[in-house]
Design an enzyme around this catalytic site. Structure first.
Site, mmCIF file in Angstrom:
data_model
loop_
_atom_site.group_PDB
_atom_site.id
_atom_site.type_symbol
_atom_site.label_atom_id
_atom_site.label_comp_id
_atom_site.label_asym_id
_atom_site.label_seq_id
_atom_site.Cartn_x
_atom_site.Cartn_y
_atom_site.Cartn_z
ATOM 1 N N ARG A 211 0.548 -1.405 0.043
ATOM 2 C CA ARG A 211 0.024 -0.313 -0.298
ATOM 3 C C ARG A 211 0.986 1.501 0.102
ATOM 4 O O ARG A 211 0.671 2.028 0.801
ATOM 5 C CB ARG A 211 -0.970 0.053 1.173
ATOM 6 N N SER B 84 -10.382 0.848 3.339
ATOM 7 C CA SER B 84 -9.735 0.683 4.425
ATOM 8 C C SER B 84 -9.072 1.876 5.292
ATOM 9 O O SER B 84 -8.347 2.021 4.268
ATOM 10 C CB SER B 84 -8.653 -0.568 4.834
ATOM 11 N N GLU C 149 -3.946 4.599 6.032
ATOM 12 C CA GLU C 149 -4.059 4.137 4.536
ATOM 13 C C GLU C 149 -4.322 5.813 3.588
ATOM 14 O O GLU C 149 -3.950 5.834 2.751
ATOM 15 C CB GLU C 149 -5.377 2.961 4.240
HETATM 16 C C1 LIG Z 1 -15.599 1.166 -0.919
HETATM 17 C C2 LIG Z 1 -14.065 1.547 -1.484
HETATM 18 C C3 LIG Z 1 -12.783 0.131 -1.517
HETATM 19 C C4 LIG Z 1 -11.584 -0.310 -1.810
HETATM 20 N N1 LIG Z 1 -10.855 -1.328 -2.329
HETATM 21 C C5 LIG Z 1 -9.877 -1.113 -2.043
HETATM 22 C C6 LIG Z 1 -8.619 -1.964 -2.205
HETATM 23 O O1 LIG Z 1 -9.598 -2.700 -2.123
HETATM 24 N N2 LIG Z 1 -7.675 -1.422 -2.475
HETATM 25 C C7 LIG Z 1 -6.883 -0.530 -2.563
HETATM 26 O O2 LIG Z 1 -5.903 -0.566 -2.543
HETATM 27 N N3 LIG Z 1 -7.770 0.463 -2.082
HETATM 28 C C8 LIG Z 1 -8.919 0.532 -1.911
HETATM 29 N N4 LIG Z 1 -9.335 1.709 -2.380
HETATM 30 C C9 LIG Z 1 -8.748 2.956 -2.194
HETATM 31 C C10 LIG Z 1 -9.195 3.336 -2.993
HETATM 32 O O3 LIG Z 1 -10.765 2.981 -3.953
HETATM 33 C C11 LIG Z 1 -7.677 3.556 -3.875
HETATM 34 O O4 LIG Z 1 -6.627 3.587 -3.556
HETATM 35 C C12 LIG Z 1 -7.867 4.523 -5.038
HETATM 36 O O5 LIG Z 1 -6.831 3.761 -6.114
HETATM 37 C C13 LIG Z 1 -7.617 6.128 -4.998
HETATM 38 O O6 LIG Z 1 -8.247 5.901 -6.445
HETATM 39 P P1 LIG Z 1 -8.763 7.221 -6.402
HETATM 40 O O7 LIG Z 1 -8.598 7.805 -7.966
HETATM 41 O O8 LIG Z 1 -9.919 7.463 -5.687
HETATM 42 O O9 LIG Z 1 -7.483 8.285 -6.105
HETATM 43 P P2 LIG Z 1 -7.785 9.040 -5.197
HETATM 44 O O10 LIG Z 1 -8.166 9.180 -3.754
HETATM 45 O O11 LIG Z 1 -8.925 10.781 -5.715
HETATM 46 O O12 LIG Z 1 -6.062 10.446 -4.390
HETATM 47 C C14 LIG Z 1 -6.078 9.295 -3.743
HETATM 48 C C15 LIG Z 1 -4.538 10.609 -3.409
HETATM 49 O O13 LIG Z 1 -4.318 10.127 -5.177
HETATM 50 C C16 LIG Z 1 -3.778 11.276 -5.291
HETATM 51 N N5 LIG Z 1 -3.709 11.502 -7.120
HETATM 52 C C17 LIG Z 1 -4.877 10.584 -7.736
HETATM 53 N N6 LIG Z 1 -5.009 10.941 -8.368
HETATM 54 C C18 LIG Z 1 -3.188 11.125 -9.026
HETATM 55 C C19 LIG Z 1 -2.611 11.829 -10.337
HETATM 56 N N7 LIG Z 1 -3.061 11.689 -11.608
HETATM 57 N N8 LIG Z 1 -1.678 12.609 -10.180
HETATM 58 C C20 LIG Z 1 -0.700 12.428 -8.880
HETATM 59 N N9 LIG Z 1 -1.097 12.092 -8.107
HETATM 60 C C21 LIG Z 1 -2.753 11.260 -8.156
HETATM 61 C C22 LIG Z 1 -4.182 12.532 -4.843
HETATM 62 O O14 LIG Z 1 -3.616 13.402 -4.855
HETATM 63 C C23 LIG Z 1 -4.138 11.659 -3.162
HETATM 64 O O15 LIG Z 1 -3.067 12.099 -2.232
HETATM 65 C C24 LIG Z 1 -10.852 1.665 -1.576
HETATM 66 C C25 LIG Z 1 -12.019 2.774 -1.317
HETATM 67 C C26 LIG Z 1 -13.505 2.774 -1.522
HETATM 68 C C27 LIG Z 1 -13.703 3.958 -0.739
#
Ligand SMILES: Cc1cc2nc3c(=O)[nH]c(=O)nc-3n(C[C@H](O)[C@H](O)[C@H](O)COP(=O)(O)OP(=O)(O)OC[C@H]3O[C@@H](n4cnc5c(N)ncnc54)[C@H](O)[C@@H]3O)c2cc1C
Length: 342
Positions: free
Chosen positions: A166, A243, A334
């Site tokens: 992670r 998580s 996380e």
């Molecule tokens: C219901 C649920 C289930 C989930 N299950 C999992 C799981 O099974 N496994 C897991 O690993 N995660 C899980 N997650 C966490 C999350 O979905 C992942 O970490 C996902 O990859 C985040 O993507 P996002 O586009 O929403 O990022 P965001 O939440 O929008 O951003 C997260 C971080 O990344 C940065 N960021 C985003 N895009 C970029 C970019 N293009 N360039 C630079 N920085 C950037 C943001 O500034 C921030 O710091 C879960 C979340 C939820 C709500």
């Protein structure tokens, strides 16, 4: 698309946990060039920047963000033959689960266990997303980024990314703007070996066995739904960031007696944050306020409606401190925290 066109400046409207105050400014970058341009101009005049993907791993302060929020919006995938494998180039703004389905629809195996993870492709390398025995780091060949310090485009290799559990060199560092992710997939209708017992059980295969990749996807989606880990407007337990804490990785001697143990390659032991939380007395559904533990999974902290980020953080501190006083283990958070700390 921008706020002038009716899009909310309130970050609660752009995060899956529906928390976060207003952005000073919010723009949508429709392609990689626009993303680089907008962020470079903000960097040049000293404006703080928050890059927003799907907001599924983000906890933003009630005060919001006093700077520019840039929503990554460029989508699309392309495929390129590379020997026996196919490399998929996913744009940073592609919806992750659409990336998974388009790879499977093309008869490419590899991403089936990562089905149903919310958010956008560009965020997947940042915390090395993982689920059900697969981490994206196992499949990433390269990550095209814009280096905001050196102001140039760079292609990071998997080694450059320093992937860990992670985490990666990209997490918590604002230096790199992720423009896409390149993923090596195997032409096959059959899944990669199933490495997660619960998934193997759901599929009726031995650990290490294989199944149809589409069946693996369906099984993963079923398991995720049962845990509130699929975004579903009809499931209040999915109003979360997934998580909230990572599984602690500890020296053998520090793992609490009776806790689940998974040895890591560097001689340490990964244990279960969910087990520690439960054994510290915080059962599913714990909490009588507007924030509580999910009824389906102790690792998810849920906004039950009308909560504030301050309430979420206070609740998270309560859980973390309860685990620490019971077991002497400090849980790490996380999601990315913006304007708040535990
Ligand atoms: C219901 C649920 C289930 C989930 N299950 C999992 C799981 O099974 N496994 C897991 O690993 N995660 C899980 N997650 C966490 C999350 O979905 C992942 O970490 C996902 O990859 C985040 O993507 P996002 O586009 O929403 O990022 P965001 O939440 O929008 O951003 C997260 C971080 O990344 C940065 N960021 C985003 N895009 C970029 C970019 N293009 N360039 C630079 N920085 C950037 C943001 O500034 C921030 O710091 C879960 C979340 C939820 C709500």
């Amino acid at each position: 698309m921008d706020p002038a066109a009716g899009h909310s400046l309130l970050l609660a409207d752009h995060t899956t946990i529906h928390l976060g105050g207003p952005a000073k400014n919010l723009v949508w970058a429709q392609d990689a060039a626009e993303l680089v341009d907008v962020v470079s101009r903000a960097d040049a005049d000293g404006t703080p920047v928050l890059v927003l993907g799907g907001g599924s791993n983000l906890v933003v302060a009630d005060a919001g963000f006093d700077g520019l929020v840039v929503q990554v919006a460029h989508r699309g995938v392309a495929f390129e033959q590379a020997g026996q494998q196919m490399v998929m180039h996913a744009a940073a703004g592609a919806i992750w689960d659409d990336v998974v389905t388009s790879s499977l629809a093309r008869g490419l195996a590899g991403l089936e266990c990562l089905s149903g993870i919310p958010g956008l492709a560009g965020a997947t390398p940042i915390q090395n997303v993982g689920a059900y025995g697969t981490e994206i780091s196992q499949l990433v060949t390269s990550v095209p980024v814009f280096d905001r310090v050196e102001r140039r485009h760079v292609t990071l290799s998997g080694v450059d990314c320093q992937f860990g559990y992670r985490t990666s060199a990209l997490k918590g560092a604002s230096r790199y703007l992720v423009l896409g992710v390149d993923i090596a997939l195997t032409p096959s209708e059959t899944s990669q070996p199933v490495r997660y017992q619960q998934l193997a059980d759901a599929l009726g295969v031995e650990l290490g066995g294989r199944a149809a990749a589409l069946d693996v996807r369906a099984a993963v989606l079923g398991l995720r739904a049962a845990k509130g880990m699929l975004i579903d407007p009809g499931d209040p337990d999915s109003v979360s960031v997934g998580s909230f804490f990572t599984n602690p990785i500890l020296p053998d001697a520090e793992v609490p007696a009776g806790a689940p143990q998974w040895p890591t390659t560097d001689g340490l032991v990964k244990t279960s944050a969910a087990w520690l939380i439960e054994q510290a007395g915080f059962v599913r559904g714990f909490g009588d306020g507007r924030v509580g533990l999910s009824n389906k999974h102790t690792l998810a902290l849920v906004n039950r409606g009308g909560a504030t980020t301050a309430e979420l953080v206070a609740f998270a501190v309560h859980i973390r401190d309860g685990v620490r006083s019971r077991f002497g283990v400090t849980l790490d958070v996380e999601p990315a925290l913006v304007g708040v700390a535990l």
